[in-house]
Design a protein around this motif. Structure first.
Motif, PDB file in Angstrom:
ATOM      1  N   ILE A 162       0.823  -1.210   0.000  1.00  0.00           N
ATOM      2  CA  ILE A 162       0.000   0.000   0.000  1.00  0.00           C
ATOM      3  C   ILE A 162       0.854   1.256   0.000  1.00  0.00           C
ATOM      4  O   ILE A 162       0.329   2.365   0.015  1.00  0.00           O
ATOM      5  CB  ILE A 162      -0.959   0.021   1.211  1.00  0.00           C
ATOM      6  CG1 ILE A 162      -0.183  -0.001   2.520  1.00  0.00           C
ATOM      7  CG2 ILE A 162      -1.943  -1.134   1.145  1.00  0.00           C
ATOM      8  CD1 ILE A 162      -1.051   0.172   3.760  1.00  0.00           C
TER       9      ILE A 162
ATOM     10  N   ASP B 132      -1.035  -1.642  -5.934  1.00  0.00           N
ATOM     11  CA  ASP B 132      -1.377  -0.897  -4.727  1.00  0.00           C
ATOM     12  C   ASP B 132      -2.681  -1.480  -4.202  1.00  0.00           C
ATOM     13  O   ASP B 132      -3.759  -1.208  -4.743  1.00  0.00           O
ATOM     14  CB  ASP B 132      -1.527   0.585  -5.041  1.00  0.00           C
ATOM     15  CG  ASP B 132      -1.830   1.433  -3.804  1.00  0.00           C
ATOM     16  OD1 ASP B 132      -2.261   0.867  -2.782  1.00  0.00           O
ATOM     17  OD2 ASP B 132      -1.670   2.669  -3.873  1.00  0.00           O
TER      18      ASP B 132
ATOM     19  N   SER C 128      -4.378  -0.855  -1.695  1.00  0.00           N
ATOM     20  CA  SER C 128      -5.341   0.072  -1.105  1.00  0.00           C
ATOM     21  C   SER C 128      -6.282   0.627  -2.172  1.00  0.00           C
ATOM     22  O   SER C 128      -7.314   1.213  -1.838  1.00  0.00           O
ATOM     23  CB  SER C 128      -4.617   1.228  -0.408  1.00  0.00           C
ATOM     24  OG  SER C 128      -3.959   2.072  -1.348  1.00  0.00           O
ATOM     25  N   ARG C 129      -5.919   0.401  -3.420  1.00  0.00           N
ATOM     26  CA  ARG C 129      -6.718   0.950  -4.513  1.00  0.00           C
ATOM     27  C   ARG C 129      -7.367  -0.122  -5.383  1.00  0.00           C
ATOM     28  O   ARG C 129      -8.310   0.176  -6.134  1.00  0.00           O
ATOM     29  CB  ARG C 129      -5.847   1.842  -5.403  1.00  0.00           C
ATOM     30  CG  ARG C 129      -5.268   3.046  -4.682  1.00  0.00           C
ATOM     31  CD  ARG C 129      -4.557   3.964  -5.646  1.00  0.00           C
ATOM     32  NE  ARG C 129      -4.078   5.169  -4.983  1.00  0.00           N
ATOM     33  CZ  ARG C 129      -3.522   6.199  -5.609  1.00  0.00           C
ATOM     34  NH1 ARG C 129      -3.380   6.157  -6.931  1.00  0.00           N
ATOM     35  NH2 ARG C 129      -3.111   7.250  -4.940  1.00  0.00           N
ATOM     36  N   SER C 130      -6.869  -1.346  -5.326  1.00  0.00           N
ATOM     37  CA  SER C 130      -7.434  -2.403  -6.147  1.00  0.00           C
ATOM     38  C   SER C 130      -7.357  -3.725  -5.409  1.00  0.00           C
ATOM     39  O   SER C 130      -6.613  -3.857  -4.429  1.00  0.00           O
ATOM     40  CB  SER C 130      -6.704  -2.501  -7.496  1.00  0.00           C
ATOM     41  OG  SER C 130      -5.318  -2.676  -7.300  1.00  0.00           O
TER      42      SER C 130
END
Length: 370
Positions: free
Chosen positions: A215, A233, A235-237
């Motif tokens: 992350i 990442d 935290s985004r995917s």
């Protein structure tokens, strides 16, 4: 007996302090090592926090390189003047693992038999517990001779000393435990020091694609520099879906990566790694969990139906006498970038601050230079 400066944790959770300790002259099977560098590893923080055991006071430090100063009787493997990387797997040669030729799993590794002690204060004379049987945040330390592995003396101590723990754990998790190699895909979940090393190990093995998951953008960039072909990442995917997608781009029909290395040590990320594997894939746990953590709920049919293997990697399943010299040679050839792991060089007085930096994720390794 010699008196030297060292970093000691006297009580659970208390800040470490630089004090003087007594180091005995080496006895039979022992070696006295003048420490040149020692990395600040998360395991040292575990010791300070009482997460390993309560055998305070601890002499911290274990990712070290230095020069053998003296040896005791019956020592033939190393001699004064040898440049060595210290290890915490001095194999016994006698246990059931050693007898079947699997020295990397030795069940009776040994340390120095004489104790180092505090040299000043009301508790002078108190025996110290050296971290992982090494205790190398010290100008000199006493170890079993088998804990000394000779390597190329022209190598940079701050870099190659890190093979003593975290870097070897990560590289070995990929190559030794996960059996990564050509024709296989590898994903690494968690790209701190050990995870970044796992990426480097996967790159050495010839695996592709190599998918780094974290992350933190800076950690992902470091992973790419060490050989990751793709970064995610999480935290985004969705990490699982991204690993599956990337693996399938290279290997038609792939349902995940052939080897997934969990370098965080948490149930949530272990479960991600479980489902990010291809059929018959290998999950390698190299992140160190805390005692209260448990394996997350999984349908037993999923464990059976996906096949493959669920492994833990202890010290990267390494054999120091085999692996350290080889990896140092690769470093000297420019094929293994150990320098990237050295974020900063510090003094003994800076170890407590290094623990704080470890918490905020701003370093791969702070390295104490003596």
């Amino acid at each position: 007996m010699q008196t030297v400066k060292a970093v000691v944790a006297r009580a659970k959770g208390a800040p470490v302090e630089v004090t003087t300790i007594n180091v005995p002259d080496p006895g039979p099977g022992e070696a006295l090592v003048r420490v040149q560098t020692c990395g600040v590893c998360h395991t040292d923080l575990h010791y300070r926090e009482g997460g390993i055991n309560d055998d305070f006071p601890f002499l911290l430090g274990h990712e070290a390189a230095g020069v053998v100063e003296a040896v005791g009787e019956d020592v033939t493997g190393v001699a004064p003047g040898d440049f060595v990387v210290l290890n915490w797997r001095a194999v016994c040669g006698k246990c059931r693992a050693c007898k079947r030729g699997e020295l990397q799993y030795c069940f009776d590794t040994h340390n120095a038999t004489q104790a180092m002690t505090l040299a000043e204060g009301d508790d002078a004379g108190t025996e110290l517990s050296p971290a992982l049987g090494i205790g190398a945040f010290a100008e000199k330390t006493l170890v079993a001779a088998g804990q000394c592995t000779k390597v190329d003396p022209s190598a940079r101590p701050a870099a190659v000393g890190l093979l003593g723990c975290g870097v070897m754990a990560g590289i070995g998790a990929a190559i030794n435990t996960g059996n990564a190699g050509r024709g296989k895909s590898v994903a690494v979940i968690g790209c701190g020091g050990v995870g970044a090393a796992a990426v480097a190990g996967a790159a050495l093995s010839g695996a592709s694609p190599i998918i780094a998951v974290d992350i933190d953008a800076a950690k992902l960039e470091t992973a790419r520099r060490l050989g990751a072909t793709h970064t995610v990442d999480s935290s985004r995917s969705d990490a699982i879906e991204e690993i599956k997608r990337i693996a399938a781009e290279t290997y038609e029909g792939a349902e995940g990566a052939d080897v997934v290395i969990e370098a965080v040590g948490r149930p949530e990320t272990w479960k991600q790694a479980f489902y990010a594997r291809d059929l018959a894939g290998i999950l390698v746990l190299v992140g160190v969990p805390t005692p209260e953590m448990t394996v997350p709920d999984l349908p037993l049919l999923d464990v059976f139906g996906r096949g493959g293997a669920l492994k833990s990697s202890w010290y990267g399943d390494c054999l120091p006498s085999r692996d350290f010299p080889m990896l140092v040679d690769l470093y000297q050839q420019g094929r293994l970038d150990l320098d990237t792991f050295v974020t900063e060089e510090i003094g003994m007085d800076d170890v407590e601050a290094a623990f704080d930096k470890m918490h905020d994720g701003s370093v791969l390794r702070s390295v104490v230079v003596l």
